[in-house]
Scaffold this active site. Structure first.
Site, short mmCIF file in Angstrom:
data_model
loop_
_atom_site.label_atom_id
_atom_site.label_comp_id
_atom_site.label_asym_id
_atom_site.label_seq_id
_atom_site.Cartn_x
_atom_site.Cartn_y
_atom_site.Cartn_z
N ALA A 51 5.91 2.49 9.66
CA ALA A 51 6.81 1.41 10.09
C ALA A 51 8.30 1.73 9.93
O ALA A 51 9.06 1.57 10.90
CB ALA A 51 6.44 0.13 9.33
N ASP A 238 3.10 -2.74 7.53
CA ASP A 238 3.77 -2.72 8.84
C ASP A 238 4.45 -4.04 9.14
O ASP A 238 5.41 -4.09 9.91
CB ASP A 238 2.76 -2.37 9.93
CG ASP A 238 2.40 -0.91 9.82
OD1 ASP A 238 1.56 -0.57 8.96
OD2 ASP A 238 3.00 -0.10 10.55
O1 MRU Z 1 -0.23 3.80 12.77
P1 MRU Z 1 0.72 4.31 11.73
O2 MRU Z 1 0.38 5.66 11.23
O3 MRU Z 1 2.15 4.17 12.18
O4 MRU Z 1 0.52 3.29 10.52
C1 MRU Z 1 1.23 3.50 9.33
C2 MRU Z 1 0.87 2.53 8.29
O5 MRU Z 1 0.04 1.67 8.46
C3 MRU Z 1 1.64 2.60 7.01
O6 MRU Z 1 0.86 2.25 5.92
C4 MRU Z 1 2.83 1.64 7.09
O7 MRU Z 1 3.53 1.82 8.28
C5 MRU Z 1 3.76 1.83 5.96
S1 MRU Z 1 4.62 3.36 6.12
C6 MRU Z 1 5.79 3.49 4.94
#
Ligand code: MRU
Length: 362
Positions: A51, A238
């Site tokens: 995110a 997210d």
């Molecule tokens: O689909 P992604 O890899 O973008 O999902 C990432 C996540 O779900 C993480 O846990 C979240 O973004 C936190 S990242 C600091």
């Protein structure tokens, strides 16, 4: 201060250079993004992901768009709309684009180009600082956990919320890096995170940092939480709704349930840019549905070290591929933010007071 071994993104002339995460953990390749479409594709295809990093990439995406084409109102609105449509769940993206819009819309087309790069750099530095603070606050909380006798502190995480997912040390992994730097013995239980296997990115990060870790299949988490004396679960997020419900990588909810059943504290580490006061609860969070093929196939290296995708399921099998799930606030022990820890029950008061400091979305 945590220094990323390779910057997750950086400006190069009028382009953005990213560490392309689709090659990891096998190949750490950089990729130059010179147009708006390049940046939008990189976010959609998860070449940059996580995110906070999605938000940073979008900020630079606006700068790239204005540098590689017109910078009038129509061009700015187009860039914001294209980037906003890339991924729906992580609210950092919308937060960053709102910040870019507020900064750039009052300026002349001429002034916008330099201002866009400057604002993107500011957003990146801001994210790194938030990660650092999350690490410090998280470490303080880890130190309060009952001291394990004769073994390292054991933390379980999910997906990748480390430096690869941010412009700094990460969110969920920031306290782990802080603990390691402070000499606290720590071991991380990493779930592989089907279907995109972001757990492999976490294992890659931790191996490079010399931090003890074990990788498991996602469905081992419930057993490990009860059988392996895990002291805490820490995940990223997210989007966190106003009531504290948490959207994070698919599988997070099951870990939260298992942690509650096992009596293990469940922490969500996230900067304030991930909190969305405009979304009342988890049911209102848009959950990204990704392509069936991500579930039906798997990618790895063959015996010759060549990258190959192979099909797992029988032809004709259909898949469901929600990229995120929602963990109810009631399962969260505390949120670890750059401004300290807060329990779900105190969240609305906390956000009202933190709002003046961090310019959240209107
Ligand atoms: O689909 P992604 O890899 O973008 O999902 C990432 C996540 O779900 C993480 O846990 C979240 O973004 C936190 S990242 C600091």
């Amino acid at each position: 201060m945590f220094i990323q071994p390779t910057p997750t993104l950086r400006r190069s002339g009028e382009a953005l250079v990213i560490l392309d995460q689709t090659g990891l953990p096998w190949r750490a390749e950089q990729r130059q993004l010179a147009t708006l479409d390049d940046v939008a594709e990189a976010i959609t295809a998860m070449r940059v992901r996580g995110a906070p990093l999605i938000g940073c990439a979008a900020a630079f995406g606006v700068a790239v768009a204005l540098a590689s084409g017109p910078a009038d109102d129509a061009a700015l609105d187009h860039a914001l709309a294209v980037l906003r449509a890339t991924r729906p769940t992580a609210v950092n993206l919308a937060w960053v684009l709102e910040r870019m819009a507020q900064r750039l819309q009052p300026l002349s087309a001429h002034a916008r180009r330099a201002a866009a790069w400057a604002e993107a750099e500011a957003i990146r530095a801001d994210d790194a600082a938030r990660c650092e603070a999350i690490g410090a606050h998280g470490l303080s909380r880890l130190r309060t956990l009952p001291a394990p006798a004769g073994r390292p502190l054991r933390v379980m995480t999910h997906c990748n919320a480390g430096w690869l997912a941010t412009a700094g040390a990460g969110t969920a992994l920031a306290p782990v890096y802080a603990a390691h730097a402070a000499g606290l013995a720590i071991e991380v239980f990493v779930s592989e995170t089907r279907p995109r296997l972001q757990g492999l990115l976490t294992a890659w990060e931790l191996a490079a940092a010399g931090i003890a870790h074990v990788l498991s299949a996602d469905n081992a988490a419930g057993h490990l939480l009860t059988a392996s004396k895990i002291d805490a679960v820490i995940v990223g997020a997210d989007r966190i709704a106003a009531n504290g419900d948490v959207a994070n990588k698919i599988g997070t909810y099951l870990k939260a349930l298992a942690a509650r059943a096992a009596g293990v504290p469940f922490f969500v580490a996230a900067p304030l840019s991930t909190f969305d006061a405009a979304t009342p609860n988890g049911a209102a969070i848009p959950i990204e549905a990704r392509a069936d093929d991500e579930v039906l196939t798997i990618t790895g290296l063959d015996a010759d070290g060549e990258r190959r995708s192979v099909r797992l399921a029988a032809m004709g099998t259909r898949a469901a591929n929600p990229a995120f799930d929602v963990t109810p606030a009631a399962l969260v022990t505390a949120f670890v933010t750059e401004r300290g820890l807060v329990e779900p029950a105190q969240l609305s008061y906390f956000l009202r007071n933190a709002a003046t400091c961090f310019n959240p979305r209107p």
